[in-house]
Every structure is written in structure tokens, then in C-alpha cells.
Design an enzyme around this catalytic site. Structure first.
Site, PDB file in Angstrom:
ATOM      1  CB  VAL A  24      -0.867   0.013   0.946  1.00  0.00           C
ATOM      2  CG1 VAL A  24      -1.513   1.480   1.340  1.00  0.00           C
ATOM      3  CG2 VAL A  24      -2.007  -1.466   1.243  1.00  0.00           C
ATOM      4  CE  LYS A 102      -7.787  -4.217   6.754  1.00  0.00           C
ATOM      5  NZ  LYS A 102      -7.342  -4.879   5.776  1.00  0.00           N
ATOM      6  N   GLY A 131     -10.770  -1.397   0.684  1.00  0.00           N
ATOM      7  CA  GLY A 131      -9.870  -1.515  -0.933  1.00  0.00           C
ATOM      8  C   GLY A 131      -9.871  -0.217  -1.207  1.00  0.00           C
ATOM      9  CB  ILE A 133     -15.491   0.493  -2.775  1.00  0.00           C
ATOM     10  CG1 ILE A 133     -14.626  -1.352  -3.750  1.00  0.00           C
ATOM     11  CG2 ILE A 133     -16.661   0.367  -2.180  1.00  0.00           C
ATOM     12  CD1 ILE A 133     -15.703  -2.458  -3.454  1.00  0.00           C
ATOM     13  CD  GLU A 187      -3.313  -7.661   5.067  1.00  0.00           C
ATOM     14  OE1 GLU A 187      -2.812  -7.974   6.087  1.00  0.00           O
ATOM     15  OE2 GLU A 187      -4.056  -6.925   5.048  1.00  0.00           O
ATOM     16  CE  LYS A 202     -10.937  -5.329   4.345  1.00  0.00           C
ATOM     17  NZ  LYS A 202     -10.340  -5.977   3.425  1.00  0.00           N
ATOM     18  N   GLY A 299      -5.171  -4.989  -3.166  1.00  0.00           N
ATOM     19  CA  GLY A 299      -3.847  -4.200  -3.785  1.00  0.00           C
ATOM     20  C   GLY A 299      -3.555  -3.042  -4.069  1.00  0.00           C
TER      21      GLY A 299
HETATM   22  N1  LIG Z   1      -2.955  -4.801   0.202  1.00  0.00           N
HETATM   23  C1  LIG Z   1      -4.087  -4.902   0.068  1.00  0.00           C
HETATM   24  O1  LIG Z   1      -4.597  -4.780  -0.361  1.00  0.00           O
HETATM   25  C2  LIG Z   1      -4.409  -4.116   1.728  1.00  0.00           C
HETATM   26  C3  LIG Z   1      -5.696  -3.074   1.278  1.00  0.00           C
HETATM   27  C4  LIG Z   1      -6.699  -2.572   2.419  1.00  0.00           C
HETATM   28  C5  LIG Z   1      -5.782  -2.082   3.325  1.00  0.00           C
HETATM   29  N2  LIG Z   1      -4.644  -2.971   3.625  1.00  0.00           N
HETATM   30  C6  LIG Z   1      -4.258  -2.353   4.838  1.00  0.00           C
HETATM   31  O2  LIG Z   1      -2.475  -1.489   4.456  1.00  0.00           O
HETATM   32  C7  LIG Z   1      -2.031  -1.729   5.913  1.00  0.00           C
HETATM   33  C8  LIG Z   1      -0.240  -2.414   5.006  1.00  0.00           C
HETATM   34  O3  LIG Z   1      -0.948  -3.688   3.967  1.00  0.00           O
HETATM   35  P1  LIG Z   1       0.249  -3.812   2.852  1.00  0.00           P
HETATM   36  O4  LIG Z   1      -0.311  -5.207   2.252  1.00  0.00           O
HETATM   37  O5  LIG Z   1       0.982  -2.404   2.527  1.00  0.00           O
HETATM   38  O6  LIG Z   1       1.041  -4.698   3.920  1.00  0.00           O
HETATM   39  P2  LIG Z   1       3.145  -4.984   3.278  1.00  0.00           P
HETATM   40  O7  LIG Z   1       2.950  -5.271   2.286  1.00  0.00           O
HETATM   41  O8  LIG Z   1       3.110  -6.312   4.465  1.00  0.00           O
HETATM   42  O9  LIG Z   1       3.894  -3.507   3.819  1.00  0.00           O
HETATM   43  C9  LIG Z   1       4.118  -3.687   5.528  1.00  0.00           C
HETATM   44  C10 LIG Z   1       5.160  -2.624   5.518  1.00  0.00           C
HETATM   45  O10 LIG Z   1       5.553  -1.686   6.748  1.00  0.00           O
HETATM   46  C11 LIG Z   1       6.449  -2.133   6.931  1.00  0.00           C
HETATM   47  N3  LIG Z   1       7.436  -2.700   8.334  1.00  0.00           N
HETATM   48  C12 LIG Z   1       6.005  -2.826   9.230  1.00  0.00           C
HETATM   49  N4  LIG Z   1       6.657  -2.585  10.997  1.00  0.00           N
HETATM   50  C13 LIG Z   1       7.391  -2.194  10.305  1.00  0.00           C
HETATM   51  C14 LIG Z   1       8.238  -1.668  11.543  1.00  0.00           C
HETATM   52  N5  LIG Z   1       8.020  -1.660  12.883  1.00  0.00           N
HETATM   53  N6  LIG Z   1       9.241  -0.241  11.079  1.00  0.00           N
HETATM   54  C15 LIG Z   1       9.237  -0.088   9.979  1.00  0.00           C
HETATM   55  N7  LIG Z   1       8.706  -0.579   8.580  1.00  0.00           N
HETATM   56  C16 LIG Z   1       7.387  -1.962   9.080  1.00  0.00           C
HETATM   57  C17 LIG Z   1       7.468  -3.361   6.155  1.00  0.00           C
HETATM   58  O11 LIG Z   1       8.702  -3.259   6.471  1.00  0.00           O
HETATM   59  P3  LIG Z   1       9.422  -4.718   6.078  1.00  0.00           P
HETATM   60  O12 LIG Z   1       9.072  -5.628   4.102  1.00  0.00           O
HETATM   61  O13 LIG Z   1      10.701  -4.715   5.858  1.00  0.00           O
HETATM   62  O14 LIG Z   1       7.826  -5.751   6.655  1.00  0.00           O
HETATM   63  C18 LIG Z   1       6.569  -3.122   5.331  1.00  0.00           C
HETATM   64  O15 LIG Z   1       7.321  -2.582   4.105  1.00  0.00           O
HETATM   65  C19 LIG Z   1      -1.991  -2.941   6.590  1.00  0.00           C
HETATM   66  O16 LIG Z   1      -2.841  -2.202   7.435  1.00  0.00           O
HETATM   67  C20 LIG Z   1      -3.631  -3.421   6.064  1.00  0.00           C
HETATM   68  O17 LIG Z   1      -4.640  -4.589   6.126  1.00  0.00           O
HETATM   69  C21 LIG Z   1      -4.105  -3.505   2.911  1.00  0.00           C
END
Ligand SMILES: NC(=O)c1ccc[n+]([C@@H]2O[C@H](COP(=O)([O-])OP(=O)(O)OC[C@H]3O[C@@H](n4cnc5c(N)ncnc54)[C@H](OP(=O)(O)O)[C@@H]3O)[C@@H](O)[C@H]2O)c1
Length: 403
Positions: A24, A102, A131, A133, A187, A202, A299
């Protein structure tokens, strides 16, 4: 509470402090870069120690929050800690916060909202449901002129991607999950998606927006898609159904009913037409009018789209998203019942299942049953016990639009 972000910004662009550089976080960066935003720019990005390999990347939250260019912090770390602590620190530093988290808002939304108000800034979380929407913001708008009687839909893009791929390509659950991870829909730890917890968070979060009521999360029956097999999907298709992971919350005479479970939909239902990682998020108002929003539910770019909406809302002096008055209640599912499809092995003996079976098919070592209508919470409790014996699979059979 009015924010004065636009007044403080150099060159009329608002500096963003981005926490997390994953799916994200990168999505937001490319959205702002590709669209060459004239409203926002990413001033600093918080990364883990030894990963801050660009001049705009920092390793400590203090370095990010002390940057005077940063007026809004976007949290894209996920999880509870350190996300909660960092958000509190940002709010106390008088920076508004946007998050897609969430799970965090479900557990600590009240605390964070209070902290935002005490500091005269705003907490927004549109991307936490749907996401890309604009579902939560739509519920907030709709509530201004009518009461909402039911909400629901397919709220988890990862599980929809898996089920749709299993249906259309006859692949295994593991193959579909692996592709969802490669594409950034799932994730890193997919448990929350496939066990239904993501949908549960959600629907509960949508519920507090729609009904001003937090429902005790432990009281909501929830089952996911982790035990589905290719043969189950083939059998469901042979009955003329599509399978989707469905979540709903309904205002009843007694309180609120809700559940999360896989459900079977025939092609007359909009849910049956939802493909890939798309979501459908609908609401019904007190006059019975039913309206649905459909779009990409997971995504980086779609989710960043909702984050960008929140950024503009803050720029335009919008308030936080949680309603002022909120109550806390347990679920009341007494008025809610429907039929189920259940798959067990031939060796599993259950007098209860036998007693509620209306149709039964034996296929090799498997038994598929259709049950009579049964109260949803009671059925989930009993299936939870049977799941201790073997990985049975069950799915509700959809009857009405809002059940
Ligand atoms: N992906 C989706 O489609 C989606 C959709 C809606 C909502 N969300 C929400 O968006 C949020 C992020 O999701 P994501 O899919 O982007 O997750 P992700 O791809 O796992 O990315 C999380 C990022 O945060 C970093 N991180 C975690 N802990 C950290 C810390 N203590 N210090 C510094 N960096 C840290 C991670 O670093 P490392 O790579 O080094 O671990 C990674 O770069 C979540 O709350 C999720 O529920 C995601």
C-alpha cells in the site's frame, strides 16, 4: 475539528509522512508520483533499520515527525504495534493521520479518535474497508438523510480472488493463494484473509459507521475458506451455484445480527458476478432500497486511491469518521436462519447433522448435505465443534438480498 493543513504548506503542497513501504505504501507513492499531485508530496518514509536506503527514508519515527513539512501521516505498516504508538505520537504532534489498518481501528479506534480530537486533528480510515471502494465514506453520506437497515457484501479481495480462480481454472486452494500473494492481494501472513477475520473486522467497522454500534467481535460467528477443496468447488458448480466469502450486519427489532461465512449464490445474485480481487459492498435503507458499490477490494493502487480520498477530505476540512455517539453491544442472531451445504468425510458421525439433513450425496469418501434452515449462531457453534474432528467445509445458502 478544523485543520489548517493547507495554510502551512510550502508551495501549496501538503507534506506526507509515510509509515511503511510495502504494497500500500508503494501504491500511494506511485499514485502521487504518476499523477504528479499538485496537492500532496511524500516528504519522508519510515523504514526498518538498514532498509532506509534513500535520502527521503528515515529509520525513526522521531526523525519523521520532527520534519515541519509533514502535516499528515499515512500509516501503512499493518498490525497493532508499533502502528498504534506511532499514530498516537503523530496525533500528539498535531498531525492528522490516515490509515488502512482495519485491525487497529477495530481494537483502538475509540482511543485514537479521542486522541485526534484532543489534539485538534483528524483520523481517517476509508481504505480500511473495500480497498479502493469508497464504502465507509458513502455510508457516512447516506446516513445524513436516511437510516440504514443492513450492510454487507464480499469484503475480502484475497478470498474472492482465490474462490474465483478455483471456480474458473479448477486450480487448488494453495495454487490460488500463492498467486494472490505474488500479485500483492494477500498480505504476507494470509491467515486473516482466509480465516474470515479480515471480513469480520471490516463488517464490524462498517457496522459502527452504519449503526453507531460497536458489536462485540467475539460474539459474531465467523468462518473462512481455509478448508475448501477443488472438489467442493466442482460440486457447488454442479448445483448451479457460485461460492463467495460473505459478511453482513442487519439491524433487527432486538438489536443487530451479523455473521461472516462462505455462501452459495446463484447467478441472479450480484455477488455471483464478482470476479478476481473485486469486492461488492452494499447497504439497504429503511425503505428497502438496496444499493451496491463494486470495485477492487485489494492491491496497492486501489487501496492508495481511498487513502488519497482521505487526504483530500482532510485538506478540505472534513471531520474524523467515527460517529460521535457509539454504543457497544453483543450480537443477537435469534432472527437469522438459513440452509447450509456441508461436506464431511464418510466416517464422521454426527447425530445433529443427520437430523438436520434434507438432501445427501455420497461421493467417494465424502458426504455433501443440504440442511434445513437453521439458526446461524447455533449452526456455527456446532460446526466449530465438528471442525475439531476433521477439516469439514460448510457454506450458507443465500436466500434474500439482506440475509
Ligand atoms: N494490501 C492490500 O491490498 C490492503 C488493502 C486494504 C488495506 N490494507 C491495509 O494496509 C496496511 C498495509 O498493508 P500492506 O499490504 O501494504 O502490507 P505489507 O506489504 O506487508 O507492507 C507493510 C510495510 O510496513 C513495513 N513495516 C512493518 N513494520 C515496520 C516497522 N516496525 N518499522 C518500519 N517499517 C515497518 C514493512 O517492512 P518490511 O517489508 O521490512 O517488513 C512493509 O514495508 C495494513 O494495515 C493492511 O490491512 C492492505
Amino acid at each position: 475539528m478544523k485543520t489548517d493543513v493547507s495554510k502551512n504548506s510550502a508551495n501549496n503542497r501538503i507534506g506526507i509522512g509515510l509509515l511503511g513501504y510495502g504494497t500500500v505504501g508503494k501504491g500511494l507513492e506511485s499514485l502521487l508520483t504518476d499523477k504528479a499531485s499538485d496537492a500532496f508530496f511524500i516528504a519522508k518514509i519510515l523504514r526498518r533499520i538498514s532498509k532506509a536506503n534513500r535520502s527521503d527514508m528515515v529509520e525513526s519515527i522521531e526523525d519523521l515527525l520532527s520534519d515541519p513539512k509533514i502535516e499528515i501521516v499515512v500509516e501503512c505498516l499493518g498490525g497493532i504495534e508499533p502502528a498504534r504508538t506511532y499514530i498516537i505520537e503523530a496525533l500528539k504532534a498535531k498531525k492528522s493521520v490516515v490509515t488502512a489498518n482495519k485491525a487497529l481501528i477495530n481494537r483502538f479506534g475509540d482511543e485514537l479518535d479521542t486522541c485526534a480530537k484532543e489534539n485538534g486533528v483528524v483520523l481517517r480510515f476509508s481504505a480500511a474497508v473495500g480497498g479502493g471502494i469508497p464504502y465507509l465514506s458513502t455510508l457516512i453520506e447516506v446516513k445524513k438523510h436516511t437510516q440504514i437497515s443492513a450492510i454487507g457484501g464480499i469484503l475480502n479481495g484475497t478470498s474472492n480472488f482465490i474462490l474465483d480462480k478455483m471456480e474458473r481454472e479448477s486450480c487448488t486452494f494453495e495454487e490460488a493463494l500463492s498467486e494472490a500473494q505474488t500479485l500483492g492481494y494477500a498480505e504476507k501472513d494470509p491467515s486473516a484473509d482466509i480465516l474470515g477475520w479480515d471480513s469480520l473486522n471490516k463488517i464490524r467497522l462498517s457496522g459502527v459507521i452504519a449503526f453507531n454500534t460497536w458489536i462485540n467481535i467475539d460474539s459474531i460467528p465467523c468462518t473462512g475458506i481455509d478448508s475448501i477443496q477443488t472438489k467442493d468447488v466442482e460440486f457447488i458448480q454442479s448445483l448451479g451455484y457460485h461460492i463467495r466469502l460473505f459478511a453482513t450486519m442487519i439491524k433487527t427489532n432486538l438489536g443487530h445480527s451479523a455473521y461472516v461465512e462462505p455462501q452459495l449464490f446463484n447467478s441472479d445474485n450480484a455477488e455471483a458476478t464478482i470476479l478476481s480481487n473485486h469486492n461488492i459492498a452494499w447497504f439497504t435503507d429503511m425503505s428497502g432500497k438496496h444499493q451496491a458499490l463494486i470495485g477492487q477490494g485489494a492491491g496497492g493502487l486501489p487501496t492508495a486511491g481511498n487513502i488519497l480520498r482521505d487526504l483530500y477530505q482532510i485538506k478540505e476540512d472534513a471531520k474524523g469518521m467515527l460517529p460521535e455517539e457509539r454504543s457497544l453491544k453483543n450480537i443477537d442472531n435469534n432472527e437469522l436462519s438459513h440452509a447450509y451445504l456441508v461436506r464431511t468425510s464418510k466416517s464422521l458421525k454426527s447425530g445433529f447433522l443427520e437430523a438436520i439433513t434434507v438432501f445427501k450425496w455420497i461421493q467417494g469418501n465424502r458426504i455433501y448435505r443440504i440442511t434445513k434452515n437453521i439458526q446461524v449462531s447455533r449452526f456455527h457453534n456446532l460446526m466449530h465443534q465438528l471442525k475439531q474432528l476433521e477439516p469439514i467445509f460448510y457454506a450458507g445458502i443465500k436466500k434474500k438480498e439482506n440475509q
